[in-house]
Design an enzyme around this catalytic site. Structure first.
Site, short mmCIF file in Angstrom:
data_model
loop_
_atom_site.label_atom_id
_atom_site.label_comp_id
_atom_site.label_asym_id
_atom_site.label_seq_id
_atom_site.Cartn_x
_atom_site.Cartn_y
_atom_site.Cartn_z
N GLY C 148 0.83 -1.20 0.00
CA GLY C 148 0.00 0.00 0.00
C GLY C 148 0.87 1.25 0.00
N CYS C 149 0.25 2.37 -0.35
CA CYS C 149 1.01 3.61 -0.44
C CYS C 149 1.53 4.04 0.92
CB CYS C 149 0.14 4.69 -1.08
SG CYS C 149 -1.50 4.89 -0.34
N PHE C 150 0.65 4.10 1.93
CA PHE C 150 1.11 4.50 3.26
C PHE C 150 2.14 3.52 3.82
CE2 PHE C 150 -3.16 6.72 3.56
CZ PHE C 150 -2.64 8.00 3.63
N THR C 152 4.27 1.72 2.34
CA THR C 152 5.57 1.90 1.69
C THR C 152 6.35 3.04 2.34
OG1 THR C 152 4.75 1.04 -0.41
CG2 THR C 152 6.69 2.47 -0.50
#
Lengths: 345, 345, 345, 345
Positions: C148-150, C152
């Site tokens: 996921g973006c967060f 990462t």
């Protein structure tokens, strides 16, 4: 090939550095600046940390001529007027992104720019680098006057009809809108976030220095052209220009005919994309790329034509077109190192 | 006085509620909505928590007529066409913010709005609520068709010259730009943040439904008027409209003369502020207020006049002008409850 | 190599298409979508007109497996849970950008995502594609759960200290901020421009589904870790994530020591750039690129450490890291087709 | 009553002028500025054209003391340190919006502000104007040190729990985010639109001068408090602050209990609105108003409490709270002239 960039700390210079970093035919960028010399470039632009850590060098024309094979100048107004006569003594090819060398007449420059012009013989030799329209002259030029951001958008929108003598010469209104990066990196009240954000402004009403640049080019295509009305507005966004152009034709055309006419005109121009009839580009659809996207419409009620032309002001409106000209001058594909896909959203 | 607001969950309705909360002559707002009925209003608009905790009520015309003294309608297109004939049976005065009652001809409405018109006799009776121009009719009206946001900006910019027969009737181009709140609160791709932010768009080219509204008013002042060119663009900001208007005069005037002429024309209109010659308003300079600020310029090179007119689209372009009309209809000062200082920055 | 993209009309899918357009080892992208099938891709994304004019195809696993060599899945939550068991029957390597395959425990998934999990044996086999930390497993994986973006941003910020057992396991607070594109392209009140612009929000307080993803990874490095506090905020910008991470060390380190420690840890990771001591990255400094930039500080007053980690959520936080994993799985340089210079300003 | 404003050309001063324009008990504002003296105020702020056309006057303390009944000072750092000793000789009541008089200890001021402090006896007498917490002292004060924007948001969020001794004194982390207007109107790279727009930054990590102001107030409520971690971020928006505060309680409470506790604590404070349990305010929900909206949550997983506090930094964070204190000092309702409805959207 070793490339020099004068004015590397400005947005135009930084964009050239970004492009050339992945250009297939450039080996090295040497960066010159009248401010911050002696400091690593990423100190001015942290997004380039580990990508462009060169030290900024002072602007010394002799030194530059001896250590570079090609020069981009992206300095504030007035600098090129002063430096170009010195550069003229060297064989070094130069692409100049300022407005100093674009106008052929000194008096016109001085009246609109309110500052001293470059010498007349310098202006005479400089080739106007509107890539799609002046390819042949650009190929053999030594000194390119890279077009302004607004003129690029307006002229690519006008060229097909005006070059073919189809436009009523006394009726062109170009209502232009730009993102804030066009004003450069210098801090001022006019670029202060709190003054610009959620705000929309008009500026330099009837006084923008890009007006004579547009008129000079248009009259090169159709000498009967009258003064045009050209307005500039500031949009609360970073990049992008839209020119909404209103004109009347000598003989009417449908939207479909216009669309076809524009498509044919630009069929060999990769960086100009003509939209389908009834579709219009938004500025972000060219963000970070060298494209100029154009939509056209004919209005039966008013018998007027609307042309919508968008560019990224730092790319096709400055650094991108400069590298396109660099490619043309060197006989490479126009797309070399320049085929960036627009970033969206 | 008890005020009803139909369509309270839209931005226009919410702005009326904001204004009336501190209006000196209103006692209570009753809020009606076809969605979210039965829920407290602050659930739709948390900024009003503890300030407007009323429960939303369903739209029942008979009930509304019995419990309110004055009605604002801020519903989506089509609703007023349907409800106004019912409302006509009651004495209740109504200000309608939709486009449904503004055009006098059913065919024109249906051709631009692509939907069924209200009955002709309803359209006939509705008074066009452009406050500064139609004060006398508004005073005695029972049903106001509150002007559109774009027409308000364009018409206040055109009125002084057109009403006095000074404008070349075949040359008006109005290039308008609006913030996103004008599109209402409904979620759509066209209002998606990631699609709009850092982006600039043109939309409804030659097809915007405010075009006939502008032309109808202009022709009321000068019947010889030809179709105008009217364009609309979307700016990445929340509130604000700028109309940049280009026109030619029958006889030329200087910028100073124009400025004086506009100042005189609007000398009794508190909410129209004419800027000094050479100065132009930005949209944020009227943010949150009911002002329409206007700057004018004459260009000697082209013999054209540029008029720049800005409003807050939710205020002077919708709720503010509605309350201004409400004040006029009730014989109060136009400023009553409406003298908000623009919020800046 | 022929590449399939499921979910090409979403932002993540479009970003993969942008990257692969100039990837040196991909020949063709075949685009699949459950909406808009049969239409040319540029109709969904006009910025790709003339660059990606393929027709969108329906999602048919058998067909996909037969005509592609590699598959990216960028579909909404739940789709991968349903399709992956079917895909499991084919040899086709898959990188999945959704959250469906990241959590090893079905119950945890179902509790945070509030929907049915993929089968347990599928979850077991999927390799968590945090490129810099799991290179070896990724090399030989057939099915990647792209982070996921967060997670990462947070995990790249935490990894050096946590993997080395230096962090107080009961004290980690990650305060994260994201641009709006992370919410996808679907229109909703939560992504409406007028609701987001000039506004700052917190959302899903203590309930964000990326929390267990972060904790699972952290506990893989240090099993003694307690639940972390993880908060998410919405910034009025399109792209970019910043995670501001607060923690306490078991034994104190100076800012300089931390900086050196992070630099050493990531010395072979091109896409992680550690800033000089005392300098902190802003989100735009990685815009459009695959970089994760990290700054660190130690505070003597509080004995706490602050770690600031930024990424472009659509790049390193989604499509960029996916292509990085694609490169690793194929034995190419991690940088292949992915060495985009950040766009600034 | 005649009101003086020193520093009228700054954003804080302009906001005081906006508020006082419609304040029921002020007759006239006299505006003082060290720049632009002799020019009409609307030249600095065109949004005030025809609303505030006074001429700016130079700063002459004797003159000010003779012609005003009450003084607001909204000057840059350092000015109040210098002028307050002079003002001390007059009976004129003063509200000072700068940070110069907030800290009781000269050494602390000089260590965080890196400039010379005001004299100790001046600091001693100044009353810290956190309206809701210090009403009694404010009533009888002659000289108010108006709180900083961040401390206002953080302290109103912390007060209920800290004043009642419920918080673990060694665990408070306040992660704050602000709009750009907090940086004032002075042009700089740090407020340049192109550098800020679509960007998110952290700044002054562990070094923000509002840290000791928060700690001084907190220790006034609970002397055992340890240094707190306080971080500040810049959001690409004009107005608004959110403080996300993480803390641990000595004894655990549920979200419902917290919500009730906060509601009770602020039940007589009109300008503090406690949200329902599970609901959190966004910054725009207080835009242009003097409200501080607070949401609270307890997390069972981590045993931590999250408090979200938002204000408009120019209103409750500066000019609004100043006028609130002005009202308190004069024995009027706190709401007098200050009951602005938030502008939304």
């Amino acid at each position: 090939m070793k490339i020099g960039i004068i004015g590397a700390t400005g947005y135009g210079g930084a964009e050239i550095a970004r492009i050339l970093r992945s250009h297939p035919y450039t080996d090295e960028c040497i960066l010159y600046s009248s401010s911050d010399e002696g400091t690593p470039y990423h100190q001015s632009y942290p997004h380039l940390v580990k990508l462009a850590d060169q030290t900024l060098k002072p602007i010394d024309i002799e030194q530059i001529a001896s250590e570079t094979d090609f020069l981009f100048m992206a300095a504030p107004p007035g600098v090129s007027s002063r430096l170009t006569p010195q550069l003229d003594a060297y064989a070094l090819p130069v692409i100049d992104l300022s407005g100093d060398l674009r106008l052929k007449h000194q008096a016109v420059y001085e009246s609109w720019y309110k500052r001293e012009s470059a010498p007349g013989h310098i202006l005479e030799k400089a080739v106007y680098g509107l890539s799609e329209l002046n390819r042949e002259e650009i190929k053999t030029a030594k000194h390119i006057a890279n077009p302004g951001c607004f003129p690029t958008a307006v002229l690519l929108g006008l060229a097909p009809l005006v070059k073919n003598g189809l436009v009523n010469e006394s009726f062109v209104i170009a209502d232009a809108k730009t993102g804030v990066s066009g004003a450069g990196r210098k801090a001022s009240m006019g670029t202060h976030f709190s003054e610009i954000n959620d705000n929309f402004k008009i500026y330099k009403v009837n006084e923008h220095q890009h007006t004579p640049e547009i008129e000079q080019a248009v009259r090169g295509w159709d000498p009967a052209f009258q003064p045009i009305t050209f307005s500039t507005h500031l949009v609360p966004m970073t990049r992008g220009i839209m020119a909404t152009i209103y004109l009347e034709l000598k003989e009417s055309m449908t939207g479909q005919q216009l669309q076809q006419f524009f498509s044919d005109f630009y069929q060999d121009s990769y960086f100009v994309r003509i939209r389908e009839s009834g579709e219009f580009p938004a500025t972000k659809e060219v963000y970070g790329s060298n494209f100029c996207d154009i939509g056209v419409a004919a209005d039966e009620r008013t018998n007027r034509v609307t042309i919508v032309s968008v560019i990224d002001n730092l790319m096709k409106g400055a650094a991108g077109q400069a590298v396109q000209n660099f490619n043309i001058m060197n006989g490479w594909s126009e797309k070399a190192g320049l085929d960036f896909t627009p970033i969206y959203p």
